[in-house]
Design a protein around this motif. Structure first.
Motif, PDB file in Angstrom:
ATOM      1  N   GLU A 296      35.947  32.394  38.936  1.00 54.85           N
ATOM      2  CA  GLU A 296      36.031  33.097  37.883  1.00 54.85           C
ATOM      3  C   GLU A 296      37.729  33.021  37.642  1.00 54.85           C
ATOM      4  O   GLU A 296      37.817  33.351  36.247  1.00 54.85           O
TER       5      GLU A 296
ATOM      6  N   TYR B 233      38.176  30.027  35.538  1.00 53.94           N
ATOM      7  CA  TYR B 233      37.240  29.924  34.281  1.00 53.94           C
ATOM      8  C   TYR B 233      38.192  30.959  33.090  1.00 53.94           C
ATOM      9  O   TYR B 233      38.277  30.668  32.106  1.00 53.94           O
ATOM     10  N   LYS B 234      38.894  31.919  33.556  1.00 58.15           N
ATOM     11  CA  LYS B 234      39.716  32.834  32.687  1.00 58.15           C
ATOM     12  C   LYS B 234      41.088  31.986  32.167  1.00 58.15           C
ATOM     13  O   LYS B 234      41.322  32.113  30.908  1.00 58.15           O
TER      14      LYS B 234
END
Length: 428
Positions: A312, A315-316
Motif C-alpha cells: 500500500e 501504491y501511494k
C-alpha cells in the motif's frame, strides 16, 4: 563550412578584444572557457546564455548556422524556445518515460519537431531526436528507434560531444536486451565506452550510467559476482566524486541480487541504504520501488500481512505504474488463504510486453502459477491448469529457473490431487 559553437565564441571574443579571463568572469573558469572554444567541451544552456549575454549576441547566433537568414523569426522567440520550452518538454518527456507512457511522450516530441525550426546540426536537435528514438524503442518500433538514435549520435560526434554520443549509442543495446540477447547488448555497451574514451573530459554521470546498464545486463546473464563487483565500482565512484548519481538505484539493484540468491541479511542492509539515498534526493519513484521490494521479501519469508502494508505504501507512490502491484497483492492474500479475494485481485493484473530483464520477466509470469494455485483452492481445476500452463509457456521461452521448477511442481500437485498421476509424473 559552418563554425562550431566554440569557434563562434572565440571569434566574437577576439573581435571584442576580450581575454578568456575577462569573458569567463565570475561565472566560469578560464579553463572551462578554453575547453569550450577548442571544442573539447560543450557549454550547458546556462553557460551558453551567460556567454551570449556577455558577447552581446542572442543564443540563436551560436546554435543556428542560418541565424542571419531567419528574419521572419524573432530572436526572443528562438531564445525562449531553446531555453524554456524545449527544456520543459524534455523534462516532461523524461517523466512520461519513467511512467511508461511512451506513446504520449513520442507524440509530444513529434509535435515539437513540427512546430519548431531548429538547426538540424545542433545539440538541442540531437537531444530531441535521441529522446524520440528512445520512445520508438520502448514502443518496439526498433527500425525507427535506431534511425533516430543513430542520427543523434552522428550530430553529437560532429560537435565533438563524445559523452553524449556514447550515451545515445549505449541505448542501441535496447533492441538486443528486449529480445533477451544479452551477449549482443554487452557488446554494444562495450562499443559505447570506446566512443566515450574519445572525450577529453571525464563524465562521471556517463560512467555511472554505463556501470548501471552493464550490471543489469550481467545480472540477466546470471553473472552474479561480476554484477556485484560492477555495482560496487559504481557506488564507490559516486561516493568518491560526491555526485551520488543513481546511488539509490544502485543499492536497490544490489539488494535485488541478494534477494534472488537468498542472502537476506545483505538484502536488508542494501535496501536500507537505497532508502537513505532515495529519501535524501526525494526520489518518490525510487522509494515506491523500495517499498515494493520489501513487500516481495516479506512474502518470500512468509509475512504476507507485512507485505500488504509495504504494497500500500508502494501504491501511494507508484500507483498503476507498478505492473507487479496486483500480482504481489493477490499472492499475499493467497498466502493468507483468502482465496476469493486473491482471485478478485488476480483478475485486475496486467502482463505488459515491455519487461525485458529475465528475472523481472520470470517474476511477472510466475504470478500465473499463484493464480492457478488460487483457482485450484476454489475447486476450479481446469482453469487452474490453464493458468499454470500459460505461465509455464511464457517462462520456458527464456531459460530454466527455480520459478519454472516451481511451476512444474505446482502443476504436478494439481494433477495428483485429481488422481491424474500420468500427467503429474510428466509435469515433474
Amino acid at each position: 563550412m559552418s563554425m562550431s559553437i566554440g569557434e563562434k565564441i572565440r571569434k566574437i571574443r577576439k573581435e571584442l578584444k576580450l581575454t578568456q579571463s575577462q569573458l569567463a568572469g565570475n561565472e566560469m573558469t578560464k579553463s572551462m572557457l578554453s575547453q569550450i572554444e577548442n571544442n573539447v567541451a560543450s557549454p550547458s544552456m546556462k553557460n551558453l546564455k551567460y556567454l551570449a549575454d556577455r558577447l552581446g549576441k542572442p543564443i540563436a547566433y551560436f546554435l543556428d548556422d542560418n541565424y542571419s537568414k531567419n528574419d521572419n523569426i524573432s530572436n526572443d522567440c528562438i531564445d525562449s524556445l531553446l531555453l524554456e520550452k524545449i527544456s520543459e518538454v524534455i523534462k516532461e518527456v523524461d517523466n512520461l518515460i519513467k511512467k511508461t507512457e511512451f506513446a504520449k511522450a513520442k507524440a509530444i516530441l513529434v509535435d515539437l519537431l513540427k512546430k519548431s525550426r531548429i538547426n538540424k546540426e545542433s545539440k538541442i536537435y540531437a537531444d530531441i531526436i535521441y529522446k524520440l528514438g528512445l520512445c520508438f524503442g520502448y514502443l518496439k518500433d526498433f527500425l525507427k528507434s535506431e534511425e533516430y538514435i543513430n542520427e543523434s549520435i552522428e550530430i553529437y560526434e560532429k560537435n565533438y560531444l563524445y559523452s553524449d554520443a556514447a550515451t545515445a549509442y549505449m541505448d542501441l543495446a535496447f533492441k538486443a536486451f528486449a529480445s533477451f540477447n544479452y551477449d549482443e547488448a554487452l557488446k554494444i555497451l562495450s562499443d559505447s565506452y570506446q566512443i566515450y574514451q574519445k572525450s577529453a573530459n571525464r563524465d562521471i554521470f556517463f560512467e555511472i550510467e554505463f556501470f548501471h546498464n552493464k550490471a543489469g545486463t550481467l545480472s540477466a546473464l546470471g553473472q552474479i559476482e561480476n554484477t556485484l563487483s560492477i555495482l560496487s565500482k559504481a557506488i564507490d565512484l559516486s561516493k568518491e566524486t560526491n555526485v551520488y548519481y543513481k546511488t539509490d538505484e544502485l543499492y536497490r539493484m544490489r539488494s535485488s541480487i541478494f534477494l534472488i540468491i537468498e542472502r537476506y541479511d545483505d538484502f536488508l542492509h542494501n535496501i536500507k541504504k537505497a532508502r537513505q539515498f532515495a529519501e535524501f534526493t526525494d526520489n518518490k519513484l525510487s522509494i515506491g520501488s523500495i517499498e515494493f521490494n520489501l513487500a516481495f521479501y516479506e512474502n518470500i519469508i512468509g509475512n504476507p500481512k507485512k507485505a500488504l502494508e509495504y504494497l500500500e505504501l508502494s501504491y501511494k507512490l507508484l500507483g498503476e505504474n507498478n505492473y507487479l502491484y496486483y500480482q504481489e497483492k493477490a499472492k499475499s492474500y493467497y498466502l493468507l488463504e483468502d482465496y476469493e479475494r486473491a482471485l478478485t485481485i488476480f483478475n485486475k493484473a496486467k502482463y505488459p510486453d515491455y519487461v525485458y530483464h529475465i528475472f523481472d520477466y520470470l517474476i511477472l509470469w510466475s504470478a500465473k502459477i499463484y493464480e492457478g494455485l488460487t483457482l485450484h483452492k476454489l475447486n476450479k481445476t481446469n482453469e487452474a491448469i490453464k493458468s499454470i500452463k500459460e505461465g509455464i509457456l511464457k517462462m520456458e521461452t527464456v531459460t530454466q529457473s527455480k520459478y519454472l521448477a516451481f511451476a512444474y511442481k505446482s502443476l504436478s500437485d494439481i494433477y495428483s490431487a485429481t488422481n491424474n498421476y500420468e500427467e503429474a509424473f510428466k509435469s515433474l
